[in-house]
Design an enzyme around this catalytic site. Sequence first.
Site, PDB file in Angstrom:
ATOM      1  N   ASP A 157       1.512  -5.252 -39.585  1.00 34.08           N
ATOM      2  CA  ASP A 157       2.570  -5.111 -40.417  1.00 34.08           C
ATOM      3  C   ASP A 157       3.523  -3.852 -40.096  1.00 34.08           C
ATOM      4  O   ASP A 157       4.770  -3.939 -40.235  1.00 34.08           O
ATOM      5  CB  ASP A 157       1.982  -4.784 -42.030  1.00 34.08           C
ATOM      6  CG  ASP A 157       1.285  -5.749 -42.408  1.00 34.08           C
ATOM      7  OD1 ASP A 157       1.391  -7.154 -42.014  1.00 34.08           O
ATOM      8  OD2 ASP A 157       0.484  -5.509 -43.441  1.00 34.08           O
TER       9      ASP A 157
HETATM   10  P1  NAP Z   1      -2.496  -4.611 -40.326  1.00 35.02           P
HETATM   11  O1  NAP Z   1      -1.193  -5.057 -40.656  1.00 35.02           O
HETATM   12  O2  NAP Z   1      -3.582  -4.925 -41.471  1.00 35.02           O
HETATM   13  O3  NAP Z   1      -2.914  -5.461 -39.041  1.00 35.02           O
HETATM   14  C1  NAP Z   1      -4.185  -5.238 -38.346  1.00 35.02           C
HETATM   15  C2  NAP Z   1      -4.265  -6.266 -37.244  1.00 35.02           C
HETATM   16  O4  NAP Z   1      -5.284  -5.911 -36.553  1.00 35.02           O
HETATM   17  C3  NAP Z   1      -4.311  -7.459 -37.750  1.00 35.02           C
HETATM   18  O5  NAP Z   1      -3.077  -8.434 -37.140  1.00 35.02           O
HETATM   19  C4  NAP Z   1      -5.405  -8.366 -37.047  1.00 35.02           C
HETATM   20  O6  NAP Z   1      -5.340  -9.418 -36.271  1.00 35.02           O
HETATM   21  C5  NAP Z   1      -5.961  -7.056 -35.847  1.00 35.02           C
HETATM   22  N1  NAP Z   1      -7.303  -6.707 -35.631  1.00 35.02           N
HETATM   23  C6  NAP Z   1      -8.262  -6.684 -36.497  1.00 35.02           C
HETATM   24  N2  NAP Z   1      -9.329  -6.554 -36.042  1.00 35.02           N
HETATM   25  C7  NAP Z   1      -9.319  -6.459 -34.670  1.00 35.02           C
HETATM   26  C8  NAP Z   1      -9.749  -6.365 -33.584  1.00 35.02           C
HETATM   27  N3  NAP Z   1     -11.324  -5.908 -33.488  1.00 35.02           N
HETATM   28  N4  NAP Z   1      -9.321  -6.376 -32.336  1.00 35.02           N
HETATM   29  C9  NAP Z   1      -8.085  -6.539 -32.030  1.00 35.02           C
HETATM   30  N5  NAP Z   1      -7.258  -6.854 -33.333  1.00 35.02           N
HETATM   31  C10 NAP Z   1      -7.741  -6.726 -34.432  1.00 35.02           C
HETATM   32  O7  NAP Z   1      -2.583  -3.250 -40.026  1.00 35.02           O
HETATM   33  P2  NAP Z   1      -1.358  -2.063 -39.514  1.00 35.02           P
HETATM   34  O8  NAP Z   1      -0.412  -2.710 -38.858  1.00 35.02           O
HETATM   35  O9  NAP Z   1      -2.112  -0.781 -39.364  1.00 35.02           O
HETATM   36  O10 NAP Z   1      -0.923  -2.003 -41.312  1.00 35.02           O
HETATM   37  C11 NAP Z   1      -1.633  -1.296 -42.328  1.00 35.02           C
HETATM   38  C12 NAP Z   1      -1.195  -2.026 -43.486  1.00 35.02           C
HETATM   39  O11 NAP Z   1      -1.985  -1.334 -44.524  1.00 35.02           O
HETATM   40  C13 NAP Z   1       0.167  -1.963 -43.995  1.00 35.02           C
HETATM   41  O12 NAP Z   1       0.494  -3.121 -44.446  1.00 35.02           O
HETATM   42  C14 NAP Z   1       0.258  -0.936 -45.000  1.00 35.02           C
HETATM   43  O13 NAP Z   1       1.245  -0.892 -45.666  1.00 35.02           O
HETATM   44  C15 NAP Z   1      -1.231  -0.960 -45.612  1.00 35.02           C
HETATM   45  N6  NAP Z   1      -1.772   0.332 -46.036  1.00 35.02           N
HETATM   46  C16 NAP Z   1      -2.080   1.240 -45.518  1.00 35.02           C
HETATM   47  C17 NAP Z   1      -1.944   2.488 -46.176  1.00 35.02           C
HETATM   48  C18 NAP Z   1      -2.562   4.027 -45.245  1.00 35.02           C
HETATM   49  O14 NAP Z   1      -2.586   4.869 -46.039  1.00 35.02           O
HETATM   50  N7  NAP Z   1      -2.937   3.650 -44.047  1.00 35.02           N
HETATM   51  C19 NAP Z   1      -1.966   2.622 -47.387  1.00 35.02           C
HETATM   52  C20 NAP Z   1      -1.462   1.421 -48.278  1.00 35.02           C
HETATM   53  C21 NAP Z   1      -1.159   0.617 -47.457  1.00 35.02           C
HETATM   54  P3  NAP Z   1      -6.304 -10.500 -35.988  1.00 35.02           P
HETATM   55  O15 NAP Z   1      -7.349 -10.394 -37.227  1.00 35.02           O
HETATM   56  O16 NAP Z   1      -5.584 -11.596 -35.377  1.00 35.02           O
HETATM   57  O17 NAP Z   1      -7.272  -9.614 -34.853  1.00 35.02           O
END
Ligand code: NAP
Length: 462
Positions: free
Chosen positions: A389
């Site tokens: 994301d």
């Molecule tokens: P993400 O959008 O959740 O994407 C994680 C990606 O990791 C997925 O595409 C997944 O694809 C891949 N993945 C999972 N396990 C894996 C593995 N073992 N090896 C390789 N790839 C793997 O993560 P992000 O880009 O870090 O975004 C964070 C999200 O959380 C955002 O939407 C954000 O708004 C939300 N959020 C975060 C917080 C915070 O405080 N950090 C707070 C509120 C909301 P596959 O399944 O294809 O592997």
Amino acid sequence: MHAIIEIGYLIATLSFLGGLKFMSSPKNAKTGNLIAAMGMVLAVVLTFIAAVSATVPYINLIIMLLAIAIGTVIGKRVSDKVEMTGMPQLVSLFNATGGGCAMLLGLVEANQMELATVILGNQILLIAGLVTGAVALTGSIIAERKLAGKVKDRRSKTVIISARLLLGLLFLLPVLYFFGIIPIGFTAFMYVLSLIAMIYGVLFVLPIGGADMPVVISLLNSITGIATAFAGFVYGNKAMIAGGIFVGAAGILLTLLMCKAMNRSLMKVLAGTFKKSKNGQVEEEQEIKEISISETALSLSFAQKVAIVPGYGLAVAQAQHICGQLQQLLEKRNVEVNYIIHPVAGRMPGHMNVLLAEANVDYSRLKEMEEGNENMAQYDTVLVIGANDVVNPAAENNPDSPVYGMPIIRTHESKQVIVMKRSMGKGYAGVQNDLFGLDNCSILFGDAKSSLLEIVNQLKLI
Ligand code: NAP
């Protein structure tokens, strides 16, 4: 003895303050945590000593010791076992215990107040502590269950209207009670209020979902702090007041920072209005280019400047150590390597910083999103490890996308992007990533840890 205890509480309060100060930099965060924890141990010991010197019944002392022992054992075991990816759930459970504690204090003290003549102000403080504590208790439990995927979002009108009605009651009932319109004893009234507040906590969190859950957890954390501060006022305990205010303020600041990083208003988060992709909207077909391990290794080794963008997948794969090794190997080959960190990458604020700190990555290598974006065109290769994301250009280009408006790391502006992921699985927001179909983007399928290990092995041979 009283003076010594007061001085001790002051030291505990200062240690909370010092701990918070240290926690504002990732480098000193561990020390900060330790300082604050020591302050908390001091406060617990002092409270016990105060109870002994006030000659409370032995049975109470035994209960206190038992509570300390049980809390220590459970806290230690749970913390030892928890995976980094399970931290938000654990924080939520800790929140629940704090809130529950404030609620129980309210119930116990109501009994005492009923017997003695007490000023109205203390009763109001007690009610405020009890209500906020009860909301934090059940709200945090539901938040934990939702994060663990055991409870689904419920956005029905019934849930939302019932929650609003209960919130109204929580404000109205105390007013009616103090005007003598509710003819029951104070303790019975407190039980009624705690029940309503606990149900409200459940209904308050049920509709909130999607990427908003960590924001709610932070808000509940703040509510627990406020509940503790209210209880501290009732007892005249300065450490409790100060600790509660620190937690309350830090929680609300974090909540607002997260909202800002996701471009969401707190009101929208609380209203449970996480925008969904339009129903039945057909996702554009993307032409994906796959890349192999050896091609990735070659591309990295020939680059002058490489950026690593870590995301939730890095945490799932526990690939931080091997990622650190890759960086060192590339640096030995005179490749400049930086990490670009998105403020909400992963599942909690600072998630990526904690992971990289575990792998002893030098902080000077970590760049904030803004700085990374400014220099993006200079990067020959950007390696996106399990982030989705936070690198989705739809956040800037597609007003219909649920992530529209969220600031992103513009990896698509670099010369080449390699995304490491296991499948075409979506990110947390559950939307297609426009990056994957772009000409300068290739995907390296596989678990991040295994793929990185193979890349490192190949690089050693090149
Ligand atoms: P993400 O959008 O959740 O994407 C994680 C990606 O990791 C997925 O595409 C997944 O694809 C891949 N993945 C999972 N396990 C894996 C593995 N073992 N090896 C390789 N790839 C793997 O993560 P992000 O880009 O870090 O975004 C964070 C999200 O959380 C955002 O939407 C954000 O708004 C939300 N959020 C975060 C917080 C915070 O405080 N950090 C707070 C509120 C909301 P596959 O399944 O294809 O592997």
